[in-house]
Design a protein around this motif. Sequence first.
Motif, PDB file in Angstrom:
ATOM      1  N   LEU A  46       0.842  -1.196   0.000  1.00 21.28           N
ATOM      2  CA  LEU A  46       0.000   0.000   0.000  1.00 21.28           C
ATOM      3  C   LEU A  46       0.880   1.250   0.000  1.00 21.28           C
ATOM      4  CD1 LEU A  46      -3.014   0.715   0.079  1.00 21.28           C
ATOM      5  CD2 LEU A  46      -2.837   0.898   2.546  1.00 21.28           C
ATOM      6  N   ILE A  76      -3.649   8.213   2.803  1.00 16.29           N
ATOM      7  CA  ILE A  76      -3.863   6.784   2.558  1.00 16.29           C
ATOM      8  C   ILE A  76      -3.776   5.968   3.853  1.00 16.29           C
ATOM      9  CG2 ILE A  76      -3.059   4.759   1.310  1.00 16.29           C
ATOM     10  CD1 ILE A  76      -1.921   6.677  -0.794  1.00 16.29           C
ATOM     11  N   GLU A  99       4.007   1.257  -1.006  1.00 20.00           N
ATOM     12  CA  GLU A  99       4.775   1.260  -2.249  1.00 20.00           C
ATOM     13  C   GLU A  99       3.936   1.768  -3.418  1.00 20.00           C
ATOM     14  OE1 GLU A  99       6.651  -2.508  -2.896  1.00 20.00           O
ATOM     15  OE2 GLU A  99       8.142  -2.158  -1.329  1.00 20.00           O
ATOM     16  N   SER A 100       2.630   1.451  -3.426  1.00 17.27           N
ATOM     17  CA  SER A 100       1.806   1.971  -4.513  1.00 17.27           C
ATOM     18  C   SER A 100       1.729   3.481  -4.452  1.00 17.27           C
ATOM     19  CB  SER A 100       0.372   1.437  -4.464  1.00 17.27           C
ATOM     20  OG  SER A 100       0.336   0.141  -4.071  1.00 17.27           O
ATOM     21  N   GLY A 101       1.640   4.001  -3.236  1.00 18.00           N
ATOM     22  CA  GLY A 101       1.636   5.456  -3.091  1.00 18.00           C
ATOM     23  C   GLY A 101       2.941   6.046  -3.577  1.00 18.00           C
ATOM     24  N   VAL A 102       4.031   5.464  -3.107  1.00 20.41           N
ATOM     25  CA  VAL A 102       5.353   5.929  -3.522  1.00 20.41           C
ATOM     26  C   VAL A 102       5.506   5.782  -5.039  1.00 20.41           C
ATOM     27  CG1 VAL A 102       7.825   5.454  -3.386  1.00 20.41           C
ATOM     28  CG2 VAL A 102       6.442   5.449  -1.319  1.00 20.41           C
ATOM     29  N   GLY A 103       4.981   4.669  -5.578  1.00 19.92           N
ATOM     30  CA  GLY A 103       5.097   4.404  -7.007  1.00 19.92           C
ATOM     31  C   GLY A 103       4.378   5.439  -7.860  1.00 19.92           C
ATOM     32  N   LEU A 104       3.408   6.145  -7.273  1.00 17.01           N
ATOM     33  CA  LEU A 104       2.733   7.217  -8.012  1.00 17.01           C
ATOM     34  C   LEU A 104       3.476   8.541  -7.859  1.00 17.01           C
ATOM     35  CD1 LEU A 104      -1.051   6.637  -7.277  1.00 17.01           C
ATOM     36  CD2 LEU A 104       0.050   6.606  -9.500  1.00 17.01           C
ATOM     37  N   GLY A 105       4.562   8.513  -7.099  1.00 22.06           N
ATOM     38  CA  GLY A 105       5.309   9.746  -6.887  1.00 22.06           C
ATOM     39  C   GLY A 105       4.755  10.571  -5.746  1.00 22.06           C
ATOM     40  N   THR A 106       4.028   9.941  -4.826  1.00 21.68           N
ATOM     41  CA  THR A 106       3.425  10.683  -3.723  1.00 21.68           C
ATOM     42  C   THR A 106       4.458  10.948  -2.635  1.00 21.68           C
ATOM     43  OG1 THR A 106       1.562   9.224  -4.135  1.00 21.68           O
ATOM     44  CG2 THR A 106       1.373  10.738  -2.282  1.00 21.68           C
TER      45      THR A 106
END
Lengths: 278, 286
Positions: free
Chosen positions: B173, B191, B175-182
């Motif tokens: 969860l 989140i 990593e998905s945020g980080v993966g969007l550049g957040t």
Amino acid sequence: MPASAEVQTPPLDEQPPPQQFVEPVPQDEVKVSIRNLNFFYGQTHALLDVSMGIPNKAVTAIVGPSGCGKSTLLRVLNRIYGLYPGQRAEGEVLLDGQNILDRKVHLPWLRSRVGMVFQQSTPFPMSTFDNVAFGVRLYENLRKPELAARVEESLRSAALWEEVKDKLDRSALSLSGGQQQRLCVARSMAVRPEVLLLDEPASALDPISTAKLEDTIVSLKREVAIVIVTHNLQQAARVSDRTAFMFLGRLIEYGTTERVFNNPRTARAADYVTGRFG
Amino acid sequence: MSAATAIFDRSGRRRVYNGVFVLLCMLATAIALVALAAILFSLLRNGFGGFGLSVFTEDTPPPGASGGLRNAILGSVLLCFAAMIAAVILGMLAGTWLAEYSRDGWYSRTVRFVNDVLLSAPSILVGLFVYVIAVRPLHGFSALAGALALALIAAPIVTRATEDVLRLQPRTLRESGVGLGTPFWIIIWRILWKAAAGGIITGALLAFARISGETAPLLFTALNNQFFSVNLLRPIANLPVTIFNFALSPYEDWQKLAWAGALLIAFAVLAINVLVRILAMRGKHV
């Protein structure tokens, strides 16, 4: 199981198969160029001198047995490994000629250009619409109708629009597993990345959802460069244009998918694609 | 073969042991239930005797006069809310730091250990501590000091709940945020806290239930007040200390009010626990 045990002695008039066979990608097609990449988890050397080109607007599959470093390679391409102390990469990874391993690279900017979808679908605890709009709202100041149009466009590109268009304001957690995974694809596509990384995106999905996701992947390559890590060789054969085979942290063979599957040049890749090990 | 027969052999010693053990378990449960029922029964019987609308509309009376618990109820609510505001802010920040930012070093281990010690610290010590740092220097008991003491009891509970429930969120969860550049603080804000909201609220409500009946820390800090007051810098009336004083008094009407107050706290805690159960059940389906 060491593959070398299965290499047979070649007849005298033939050369022994090469240890490595990497087809170069034509320079004008290259989106990401990986040069002499080494990766370390603390003391563990996980990637050894990996060099390869990743073509634009095409699907590149990375296959290989568990622990061969394929996910590690993927996690270098958007530097998500940087979340964890003790993990480091050496070498060069050029995105349109710019080295993304450079310390000065602005990470949110990099990750908005290189999207990622994970094995486990991870919808955020909010509505379907807000999930897709999440990344867009971070970078762009769109007005409401423009944002709605972007969300629709992204959901359509992930082949999810028809299924969710009437329940955009419902929690994304109420979607099915396959829908959640395509939602994650749509969420990544909404920020209009140039590269999309997929880390075993279908391994938790049923066959029908997998087929839908694969169709999505094939249609998305018109817009972005796609790199997919998969355990499933048939899947690699179905969706990818090029296939890279990795073994124990090394890139062993890389070339067009058709050639790698039908006419592998290295013994290890041959053993793997014919199902003799792995 | 012999293992299989042993499993299905219910006639010998195993059966006797099993019976004895089940009997002991039932006995232990019965003792606990009888005690609980006795407490609840006397609370209900005596509490309803002093109950009436005047409990909510009149202030604590002098002996012999009629009165209620209005000032004490309001004081308790005020103290608990003030304490919870401080405890939730402090606890959420500390728990988030422990779960998301602290590397596993000596400092985070120390913070976690101290928090665990505070979780089980005797509440009278907390009261004395606040007396030393807030009451004596300012030369007076105050509602603020009482809220501070309650906050010190509630904050470790919120901290622990926040850390635990954040650690339960899947790594992917984040990593998905980080993966969007957040940026990471937005991942936490938009989140992770949202995903963990059910658990954090549950922890906060349990902390609220815990402090709503605390008496010892208030004796040294908020003291008590015969009169209606909402001044945070003056002593304030509150249910636990009022119950303590009235129950020990020789006057029958005071004792009746003490019972009514006890019943009120018991119901409030019960209501909070039911709310927590409902939230926890809903959380599973989200």
